[in-house]
Write a protein that holds these residues in place. Structure first.
Motif, mmCIF file in Angstrom:
data_model
loop_
_atom_site.group_PDB
_atom_site.id
_atom_site.type_symbol
_atom_site.label_atom_id
_atom_site.label_comp_id
_atom_site.label_asym_id
_atom_site.label_seq_id
_atom_site.Cartn_x
_atom_site.Cartn_y
_atom_site.Cartn_z
ATOM 1 N N SER A 38 -6.232 -0.024 6.193
ATOM 2 C CA SER A 38 -7.287 -0.903 6.691
ATOM 3 C C SER A 38 -6.856 -2.346 6.516
ATOM 4 C CB SER A 38 -8.588 -0.647 5.916
ATOM 5 O OG SER A 38 -8.393 -0.842 4.531
ATOM 6 N N ARG A 71 -14.673 8.246 0.262
ATOM 7 C CA ARG A 71 -14.501 7.460 1.486
ATOM 8 C C ARG A 71 -14.945 6.017 1.281
ATOM 9 N NH1 ARG A 71 -12.928 10.615 5.893
ATOM 10 N NH2 ARG A 71 -13.075 8.758 7.192
ATOM 11 N N GLU A 96 -4.283 6.199 7.129
ATOM 12 C CA GLU A 96 -5.157 5.378 7.976
ATOM 13 C C GLU A 96 -6.172 4.613 7.144
ATOM 14 O OE1 GLU A 96 -6.800 8.149 10.726
ATOM 15 O OE2 GLU A 96 -5.040 8.149 12.045
ATOM 16 N N GLN A 97 -6.666 5.241 6.077
ATOM 17 C CA GLN A 97 -7.641 4.561 5.232
ATOM 18 C C GLN A 97 -6.983 3.506 4.344
ATOM 19 O OE1 GLN A 97 -10.972 6.880 3.652
ATOM 20 N NE2 GLN A 97 -10.082 8.691 4.599
ATOM 21 N N LEU A 98 -5.755 3.774 3.887
ATOM 22 C CA LEU A 98 -5.043 2.766 3.105
ATOM 23 C C LEU A 98 -4.648 1.575 3.970
ATOM 24 C CD1 LEU A 98 -2.572 4.875 0.905
ATOM 25 C CD2 LEU A 98 -4.744 3.870 0.223
ATOM 26 N N ILE A 106 -10.170 11.895 -0.469
ATOM 27 C CA ILE A 106 -10.583 10.914 0.530
ATOM 28 C C ILE A 106 -10.849 11.586 1.871
ATOM 29 C CG2 ILE A 106 -9.688 9.051 1.996
ATOM 30 C CD1 ILE A 106 -8.384 7.831 -0.370
ATOM 31 N N SER A 107 -10.074 12.605 2.162
ATOM 32 C CA SER A 107 -9.997 13.135 3.523
ATOM 33 C C SER A 107 -11.042 14.201 3.806
ATOM 34 C CB SER A 107 -8.600 13.710 3.771
ATOM 35 O OG SER A 107 -8.518 14.308 5.041
ATOM 36 N N ARG A 133 -12.328 3.060 0.982
ATOM 37 C CA ARG A 133 -11.814 2.272 2.108
ATOM 38 C C ARG A 133 -12.423 0.867 2.113
ATOM 39 N NH1 ARG A 133 -10.799 4.438 8.156
ATOM 40 N NH2 ARG A 133 -9.978 2.523 9.063
ATOM 41 N N SER A 134 -13.744 0.786 1.893
ATOM 42 C CA SER A 134 -14.372 -0.535 1.861
ATOM 43 C C SER A 134 -13.947 -1.309 0.622
ATOM 44 C CB SER A 134 -15.902 -0.404 1.919
ATOM 45 O OG SER A 134 -16.393 0.282 0.777
ATOM 46 N N GLU A 180 -10.712 -2.916 1.448
ATOM 47 C CA GLU A 180 -10.902 -4.055 2.342
ATOM 48 C C GLU A 180 -11.373 -5.293 1.593
ATOM 49 O OE1 GLU A 180 -13.646 -2.433 5.116
ATOM 50 O OE2 GLU A 180 -12.116 -1.417 6.327
ATOM 51 N N ARG A 186 0.875 -1.164 0.000
ATOM 52 C CA ARG A 186 0.000 0.000 0.000
ATOM 53 C C ARG A 186 0.915 1.217 0.000
ATOM 54 N NH1 ARG A 186 -4.811 -2.187 2.515
ATOM 55 N NH2 ARG A 186 -5.079 -4.158 1.404
#
Length: 745
Positions: free
Chosen positions: A247, A211, A243-245, A199-200, A214-215, A218, A84
């Motif tokens: 996950s 956003r 933080e989102q990457l 994203i932020s 993020r899912s 995952e 990532r």
């Protein structure tokens, strides 16, 4: 640096040379060191680097091309390490080289196509074109090419696509999500999130659908690498993206380089009025190097400026959210081909426009944050040794920031109202929700996106439904974000007034570790621009700004579902009950009259009688109207908030135009039941059947057939005018011509 030893953050702080800038993001034989970011033996790493350099040279057609510091390290992290990765580098550094070369390397190793999430159609067009030049088979799925989707799907099935670009909104389209996305996730060889600051919450271009990525991350197999790229992220945004990457517990390999571009020459010129700023443009536009972009804060300002410059013989085009998509594409091409001197644009022209030799960027009014400003000026000087960037701030900037201030975060009351309507699990369209929740379409759609990203609702075929998942209003988070926006506005004002290096100021706002004086801006090296404004240019600008008259288009259709609100109408408004096209003195956002009108309609403004200058402008609008038949009467809307303003306006027009004033309509039931704002359905319901024409008015119309001039102070939804016009038509008015001081937009 060796990421196998746990290092996950690299700062690349060296400054790129103008020659490197001029090679479209690829350096020529720098001292780049490979073999530091991927797993495997030194021999394998050396082989990968040689293969990557070969691809790069083939892509750019340059046998001596080599990577900038950080480019190969990111590629190796993706291809060898399956990592990532986050790349924060200035525009023109060559972020696309990273994902194109990585895509080809991964494809050569049997991986599936790369999926790029990209925020704008213009950006997608540039990326597809760049990929084609590089020999990469790239296609896009977006709202502009629906007729090509079946062909693209067949190419994907046939493994004939190296890169697929989609918008973040497409990820939540039920058809795409259910039909294409599962297979793309299964087969994807690399996920790329372009313009990742979106994203932020803290990014200047926050978009709720980003956003959702993020899912998506995952759901990806652990072996699929992920790359996020941006040129405008401070430390807070970087942390949020990481933080989102991350996950699933993955470490994030971050490459963050110096963001300042040495080619840019920044300056700020304070002029006292909009007339002086436009006069400066008329005087000095031809002196600016090459072709460029003139940014304005509002659509009307951009259109008015373009019109003024065109009239003076300057080859410019307007580019705004009101510009037809096909015309936008043609305007982009005209600027890229140097067929025009400039595009006069709003922020609609931002991310994604790539013209390496763009010679200048001028702002008529300041964006609301230094980061947003940096993103826009970063369009210039990408492939030239020098480009001029000039800010002409206006006294009205703060008012315009506040006028357009819309939070991307939900308000608690409307959010709970939407969730209550969707609590049963029934599917409801956005239009149906409008008749139950008093929000305009755009804010409602934004709220639904936020709630969907939070998992409280989901978009399905036919509309939206609740998921039953608990949701609570995160007041503390939203207040922190709102406070950050206020600080950003102050920082923009500080940029305008700083006596230090302007590029260093912007770099510090982006938390650039390499922030340093540039030696080129007006504070470092002295003014490079003249402040003189030719008298004839000032006169021309003054004439343009004094221009009056904006069409007020009549409503043609009733909102759907009005029966649910007790209003027995639907479909088209009958011609014999409809308004004619009306006029407004000006829009609230206009450069000329807009400032005065914003004062009148400000939240703290007192109700006063119309002044002579405004009345004179209104008479000028009426004189230019060109109606087929002169109005036989003036009638006004009864105003509860500005009775003096509306009454004096109607009396003044009647007196100066020698048109009988029949007075204000009556309010037999007390008047409109709701306040200003809200969506069309609720606005119509609040004014429905609230107006009446006195008996003497109906008798007047019978004896004096002809148009009636309907006067009010302000038009937003236009339902007040529409309903007042309906009762006037029912009372015998042959036609109704609405006239207002201000049109919202």
């Amino acid at each position: 640096m060796d990421i196998r030893q746990g290092t996950t953050h690299q700062e690349t702080a060296h400054q790129e040379t103008a020659q490197q800038d001029s090679n479209s993001g690829y350096g020529v034989a720098p001292d780049a060191q490979g073999g530091t970011a991927g797993a495997g033996s030194p021999e394998a790493s050396a082989g990968l680097r040689a293969e990557a350099v070969g691809l790069l040279r083939a892509l750019v057609g340059n046998d001596s091309a080599d990577f900038h510091e950080g480019q190969y390290e990111a590629i190796e992290a993706l291809v060898s390490g399956g990592r990532r990765a986050l790349v924060v580098q200035r525009t023109g550094w060559g972020k696309s080289a990273v994902y194109f070369v990585a895509s080809l390397l991964l494809r050569a190793r049997g991986a599936g196509p790369t999926l790029i999430v990209s925020p704008l159609l213009a950006l997608m067009r540039d990326q597809v074109a760049a990929a084609a030049r590089a020999g990469v088979r790239a296609v896009a799925i977006n709202s502009a090419n629906q007729l090509e989707w079946q062909e693209i799907s067949a190419k994907l099935q046939g493994d004939e696509v190296d890169v697929l670009l989609v918008s973040p909104e497409r990820l939540n389209n039920p058809g795409f999500r259910e039909t294409h996305l599962p297979e793309l996730i299964r087969r994807s060889g690399l996920l790329v999130i372009d313009e990742a600051h979106c994203i932020s919450d803290w990014g200047h271009d926050f978009r709720p659908d980003y956003r959702r990525i993020r899912s998506l991350i995952e759901q990806l197999p652990a072996s699929v690498p992920v790359l996020a790229t941006t040129a405008t992220a401070n430390s807070r945004v970087v942390k949020d993206i990481e933080e989102q990457l991350a996950s699933g517990g993955e470490d994030v390999f971050t490459i963050r380089g110096a963001l300042a571009r040495q080619s840019l020459r920044l300056g700020v010129l304070r002029l006292p009025t909009a007339k002086a700023r436009l006069g400066w443009l008329l005087t000095h536009l031809d002196e600016l190097p090459g072709s460029g972009i003139i940014y304005a804060l509002t659509v009307s300002a951009a259109e008015d400026t373009a019109r003024l410059l065109q009239k003076a013989g300057h080859p410019v085009l307007a580019y705004t959210g009101r510009t037809d998509p096909a015309d936008r594409e043609q305007a982009e091409a005209a600027l890229k081909n140097n067929e025009v001197k400039a595009l006069v644009a709003t922020s609609a022209l931002g991310m994604g426009f790539d013209k390496p030799d763009l010679g200048f960027v001028v702002h008529l009014g300041a964006p609301s944050s230094p980061v947003a400003y940096y993103q826009q000026v970063g369009r210039a000087g990408r492939g030239t040794p020098s480009a001029d960037v000039l800010l002409l701030p206006g006294a009205e900037d703060k008012d315009i920031w506040e006028y357009f201030a819309t939070s991307s975060m939900p308000a608690e009351g409307p959010a709970n109202a939407v969730l209550a309507e969707l609590a049963s699990g029934a599917v409801m369209s956005t239009g149906a929700l409008e008749t139950r929740v008093n929000l305009k379409r755009s804010p409602l759609e934004l709220l639904l996106k936020v709630l969907a990203v939070d998992g409280a609702v989901e978009r399905v075929s036919g509309g939206w439904r609740g998921t039953g998942e608990p949701w609570s209003y995160d007041r503390e988070r939203y207040e922190r974000i709102s406070a950050a926006r206020v600080r950003e506005q102050q920082a923009m004002l500080d940029y305008e007034s700083t006596t230090g290096c302007r590029m260093e100021f912007l770099s510090v706002q982006l938390d650039d570790p390499a922030a340093a004086p540039c030696g080129r801006c007006d504070n470092c090296a002295g003014r490079w621009f003249s402040s003189e404004v030719a008298a004839e240019a000032t006169d021309s600008a003054g004439q343009a700004l004094s221009r009056v008259g904006v069409d007020v288009d009549p409503r043609g259709m009733y909102p759907s579902g009005m029966d649910r609100l007790g209003v027995p109408v639907k479909g088209k408004i009958k011609p014999d009950l409809a308004l004619s096209t009306g006029r407004a003195l000006a829009r609230l956002t206009d450069l000329g009259w807009g400032g005065r009108l914003r004062e009148i309609f400000g939240p703290e403004a007192a109700d006063t009688t119309v002044d002579d200058a405004l009345l004179k402008g209104c008479v000028q609008v009426l004189a230019q109207w060109g109606w087929e038949q002169r109005p036989v009467a003036v009638v006004s809307i009864p105003s509860r908030s500005r009775p003096q303003l509306v009454g004096s306006l109607a009396h003044g027009i009647s007196s100066l135009g020698r048109i009988p004033y029949l007075g204000a309509l009556q309010l037999p039931h007390g008047g409109p039941t709701g306040g200003s704002g809200g969506n069309s359905a609720f606005r119509l319901a609040s004014v429905w059947d609230q107006f009446a024409v006195p008996e003497e008015g109906a008798a007047w119309f019978a004896a004096n057939p002809g148009p009636v001039l309907l006067v009010d102070d302000f038009a937003d939804s236009r339902w007040t005018l529409t309903e007042a016009g309906r009762v006037l038509r029912q009372a015998g008015a042959a036609s109704v011509l609405p006239f207002v001081l201000a049109l919202k937009a």
